[in-house]
Write an enzyme that holds these catalytic residues in place. Sequence first.
Site, short mmCIF file in Angstrom:
data_model
loop_
_atom_site.label_atom_id
_atom_site.label_comp_id
_atom_site.label_asym_id
_atom_site.label_seq_id
_atom_site.Cartn_x
_atom_site.Cartn_y
_atom_site.Cartn_z
N CYS A 264 -2.82 -13.43 -4.96
CA CYS A 264 -2.51 -14.08 -3.68
C CYS A 264 -2.69 -15.60 -3.82
O CYS A 264 -2.86 -16.30 -2.83
CB CYS A 264 -3.37 -13.52 -2.56
SG CYS A 264 -5.13 -13.68 -2.83
N PHE B 6 -11.35 -4.20 -5.74
CA PHE B 6 -11.29 -5.15 -4.63
C PHE B 6 -10.73 -4.41 -3.41
O PHE B 6 -9.76 -4.84 -2.80
CB PHE B 6 -10.43 -6.37 -4.98
CG PHE B 6 -10.79 -7.04 -6.28
CD1 PHE B 6 -11.83 -7.96 -6.34
CD2 PHE B 6 -10.11 -6.74 -7.45
CE1 PHE B 6 -12.17 -8.58 -7.54
CE2 PHE B 6 -10.44 -7.35 -8.66
CZ PHE B 6 -11.47 -8.27 -8.70
N ARG C 172 0.85 -1.20 0.00
CA ARG C 172 0.00 0.00 0.00
C ARG C 172 0.88 1.25 0.00
O ARG C 172 0.62 2.22 -0.69
CB ARG C 172 -0.88 0.00 1.26
CG ARG C 172 -1.92 -1.09 1.23
CD ARG C 172 -2.65 -1.17 2.57
NE ARG C 172 -3.62 -2.24 2.51
CZ ARG C 172 -3.88 -3.07 3.49
NH1 ARG C 172 -3.24 -2.98 4.64
NH2 ARG C 172 -4.79 -4.01 3.35
N ASP D 229 -6.53 -6.07 -6.70
CA ASP D 229 -6.12 -6.97 -5.61
C ASP D 229 -7.22 -8.01 -5.39
O ASP D 229 -7.88 -8.00 -4.35
CB ASP D 229 -5.84 -6.14 -4.35
CG ASP D 229 -5.30 -6.99 -3.22
OD1 ASP D 229 -4.77 -8.09 -3.48
OD2 ASP D 229 -5.40 -6.54 -2.05
N ASP E 137 -15.86 -2.68 -4.48
CA ASP E 137 -15.87 -3.98 -3.82
C ASP E 137 -17.29 -4.50 -3.81
O ASP E 137 -18.25 -3.71 -3.82
CB ASP E 137 -15.34 -3.88 -2.38
CG ASP E 137 -14.84 -5.22 -1.85
OD1 ASP E 137 -13.62 -5.41 -1.76
OD2 ASP E 137 -15.69 -6.09 -1.52
N SER E 138 -17.44 -5.84 -3.80
CA SER E 138 -18.80 -6.39 -3.83
C SER E 138 -19.39 -6.54 -2.43
O SER E 138 -20.59 -6.78 -2.29
CB SER E 138 -18.78 -7.76 -4.54
OG SER E 138 -17.85 -8.59 -3.90
#
Length: 395
Positions: A339, A227, A211, A299, A249-250
């Site tokens: 990731c 995300f 970040r 991300d 974002d969801s």
Amino acid sequence: MYSVRLKKGKEKAVKQMHPWVFSGAIEHVKGKPENGDIVMVTDNNNDFLAYGFYNNTSRVAVRLLEWNLETEINENWWRKKIRTAVKFRESLHTEDTNTYRLIFSEADYLPGLIVDRYADFLSVQILTSGIERIKHILLDELQDLLKPKGIFDRSDASARAHEGMEASSGGILLGAEPPEFVSVRENGIFYQVNIAEGQKSGFYCDQRDNRRFVAEHVRGKKVLDCFSYSGGFSLNALSKGAAQVISVDSSALALETLKRNMEINSFNDIPHQLIQSDVNKQLRAFRESNEKFDLIILDPPKYAPSRSALTKASRAYKDLNRTAMLLLNEGGLLATYSCSGAVDLSLFKQIIAWAALDAGKEVQFIQQFCQPADHPVRSSFPEGEYLKGLLCRII
Ligand code: SAH
């Protein structure tokens, strides 16, 4: 002591200090060890290789702990490993940062144990029967070392099921119940963390360094954080002079938390927009409205949970990155992450190159990212390396 004899030729990985013995490598188990019991692992000639804890339900039948014949795995051994892991993180605790991973499973010789620190509260995940056995030692040692206000259980039920363990009852293990939102600091930015219900164990502390790195490139720019979760990248971008930030974002809880984080950091005067949507859908909508950005962060969650999902996951990463590239202004930057442990850095670079070709673009790789110091990777356990990222200039 119980012992486990390996099939001929199966000792190589153990000698190289890899911490897993798969059930298929075992020729004979002497005695009747129960899940979580310490066993001695020998080669086919009955020569000592290592000690570990046994589990006859898991695909990983023995998780290795110690390669020295003379060292007994007793209460002191466990306390020492816990202490070593916690002490190693001491330098991460500063005026600006009081949230990080204290114990990272195999990387800290404690397979199946994850402990995260959120200011005065700890969140614990116990995912193996061997660690379940020493829970009392763990709690006592953590209490002694850190004097937390409370220790909370976030053990993942599906990981425990693989080990033949019951889902944990969750909740508080020691001390006080955390408030609904615990306030933490990371890189000087404040975050509210919902320890009981937030994703992962409440916060993605593995992106702490990244970040900061990405925020070095945001001044005066229009930034799209895809995300976003509770806004780690968005807030760093706002703090370092981005002209405008849009977070997608969801998850409603993620965005509710992000909103709180905006407020407590007093970033409300900088143009910022929250969009609750599927990222792929939102990126297509931006394409249709011809909206462009200077820097896009991607991300996503883990697309490849295992190697068998690699082909499908590679395609998903490619499509996502391709679409993002098409939304960048000339010379724009893409900070993109994976990731998925199964996708290594060289494959990830390859995927980004494919995405660029498909988009009719070219990429300058500017910086490579990895997981931070509190998520170390043991040289004998490359599987522990999961987070990688690339800062790309799209031309
Ligand atoms: N960048 C975040 C961490 C991202 S974790 C940080 O710095 O903290 C992945 C996030 O993706 C989660 O918040 C999850 O809610 C979200 N997510 C998963 N699938 C999604 C999708 N299809 N569209 C939008 N968001 C999604």
